[in-house]
Design a protein around this motif. Structure first.
Motif, short mmCIF file in Angstrom:
data_model
loop_
_atom_site.label_atom_id
_atom_site.label_comp_id
_atom_site.label_asym_id
_atom_site.label_seq_id
_atom_site.Cartn_x
_atom_site.Cartn_y
_atom_site.Cartn_z
N MET A 1 0.79 -1.20 -0.01
CA MET A 1 0.05 0.11 0.15
C MET A 1 0.98 1.24 -0.11
N GLY A 2 1.24 1.98 -1.17
CA GLY A 2 1.71 2.99 -1.40
C GLY A 2 3.49 2.67 -0.91
N ASP A 3 3.98 3.25 0.08
CA ASP A 3 5.33 3.19 0.61
C ASP A 3 5.51 2.00 1.65
N PHE A 4 4.47 1.33 1.97
CA PHE A 4 4.45 0.31 2.96
C PHE A 4 4.04 -1.04 2.65
N TYR A 5 4.46 -2.10 3.23
CA TYR A 5 3.80 -3.43 3.15
C TYR A 5 3.00 -3.53 4.43
N GLU A 6 1.64 -3.77 4.04
CA GLU A 6 0.82 -3.69 5.50
C GLU A 6 0.44 -5.26 5.46
N THR A 7 0.24 -5.53 6.92
CA THR A 7 -0.32 -6.92 7.27
C THR A 7 -1.66 -6.76 7.85
N PHE A 8 -2.40 -7.52 8.00
CA PHE A 8 -3.85 -7.52 8.75
C PHE A 8 -4.13 -8.68 9.30
N GLY A 9 -5.14 -8.73 10.44
CA GLY A 9 -5.72 -9.78 11.13
C GLY A 9 -4.42 -10.62 11.77
N ASP A 10 -4.58 -11.81 11.77
CA ASP A 10 -3.37 -12.80 12.42
C ASP A 10 -2.29 -12.48 11.84
N ASP A 11 -1.90 -12.15 10.54
CA ASP A 11 -0.67 -11.86 9.95
C ASP A 11 -0.12 -10.59 10.63
N ALA A 12 -0.86 -9.91 11.22
CA ALA A 12 -0.45 -8.51 11.72
C ALA A 12 0.11 -8.80 13.19
N LYS A 13 -0.55 -9.72 13.75
CA LYS A 13 -0.17 -10.16 15.02
C LYS A 13 1.13 -10.83 14.93
N ILE A 14 1.35 -11.75 14.06
CA ILE A 14 2.63 -12.55 14.00
C ILE A 14 3.61 -11.72 13.29
N ALA A 15 3.45 -10.66 12.50
CA ALA A 15 4.49 -9.70 12.14
C ALA A 15 5.07 -8.85 13.19
N SER A 16 3.90 -8.32 14.10
CA SER A 16 4.34 -7.56 15.10
C SER A 16 5.28 -8.01 16.03
N GLU A 17 5.18 -9.60 16.60
CA GLU A 17 5.50 -10.20 17.46
C GLU A 17 6.92 -10.62 16.89
N ILE A 18 7.15 -11.05 15.84
CA ILE A 18 8.39 -11.29 15.10
C ILE A 18 9.43 -10.19 14.83
N LEU A 19 8.71 -9.31 14.25
CA LEU A 19 9.61 -7.89 13.92
C LEU A 19 9.65 -6.95 14.80
N GLY A 20 8.92 -6.95 16.00
CA GLY A 20 8.94 -5.99 16.86
C GLY A 20 8.40 -4.76 16.44
#
Length: 259
Positions: free
Chosen positions: A29-48
């Motif tokens: 989405m523009g200048d970012f790669y976004e994650t949503f839902g469960d993927d967002a929770k996983i990405a947040s935890e792993i990537l900090g």
């Protein structure tokens, strides 16, 4: 963004995510790669990274986490080190020229054994993708380093499996869905990234056709020193790499040699 546009965007996201349920979807989405839902929770935890949420309806909020597109390589390494399969969903047209919602789709699936971004790999370490095929009293192994093209095949006794996995140290291993539980137990002791492949792909004719198509040859005469079971394991690897949404550049790969 208007509420209707938000809902349309999420409909697009969900339709793409449904096709890749076992991969973490990085949605451009523009200048970012976004994650949503469960993927967002996983990405947040792993990537900090920060986990937020967005209102996509009166009664629900969707978890959201994003990364800058120019930092993709750095974040990919963390995801792959954690054993996560990643689907890269890009914008397929210039947003400034798009009529309505920007077209998007997955252009590449990256797994721990298929990454070709050198910056995301440990320097000096081979990154092997390995396929294993049990046949009779032996195990056929085929393994490739996608980045440099080293491609090997061999057959071993099950008693040698532990030693071979220690030596090869594959980043990912491909096995048939009906793999023997004893063999699987050994694999799990050495390899954390296990991908189950449809049993029907472990077929000699399918493998032969795959290899002939990939190498642009009419026969497998050049593979005459490689047993049939090793041909099968090699075909499974090439099938996975060559039929992904964005086929890997395997121009440096050689025909599998006896290891």
């Amino acid at each position: 963004m208007a509420r209707r546009e938000k809902l349309t965007l999420m409909k697009q996201y969900n339709s793409i995510k449904t096709r890749y349920p076992n991969s973490l979807l990085l949605f451009r989405m523009g200048d970012f790669y976004e994650t949503f839902g469960d993927d967002a929770k996983i990405a947040s935890e792993i990537l900090g990274i920060t986990l937020t949420s967005r209102n996509h309806g009166e009664k629900s909020r969707t978890p959201l986490a994003g990364i800058p597109h120019h930092s993709l390589d750095r974040y990919l390494k963390k995801l792959l080190d954690a054993g996560v399969r990643v689907a890269i969903c890009e914008q397929l047209e210039d947003p400034k020229l798009a009529r309505g919602l920007v077209k998007r789709d997955v252009v590449e699936i990256i797994t721990p054994g298929t990454i070709t971004i050198s910056e995301a790999l440990d320097e000096g370490r081979k990154n092997f993708l390995l396929a294993l095929f049990p046949v009779g009293e032996k195990l056929a192994l085929s393994y490739i380093d996608v980045l440099c093209g080293d491609f090997y095949a061999k057959s071993i006794l099950p008693s040698r499996l532990s030693s071979e996995l220690m030596i090869i140290s594959p980043a990912e291993i491909l096995v048939p869905g009906n793999i023997d539980s004893g063999v699987l137990k050994v694999i799990k002791g050495y390899v954390k990234n296990i991908t189950y492949v449809d049993d029907w792909k472990f077929d000699h004719q399918f493998a032969a056709n795959t290899l002939k198509q990939f190498y642009h040859i009419n026969s497998l005469d050049g593979f005459s020193q490689i047993p049939d079971e090793e041909i099968i394991a090699s075909g499974v690897i090439i099938c996975l790499l060559y039929t992904s949404p964005s086929p890997r550049d395997l121009s440096t790969s050689r025909m599998p040699s006896s290891a």
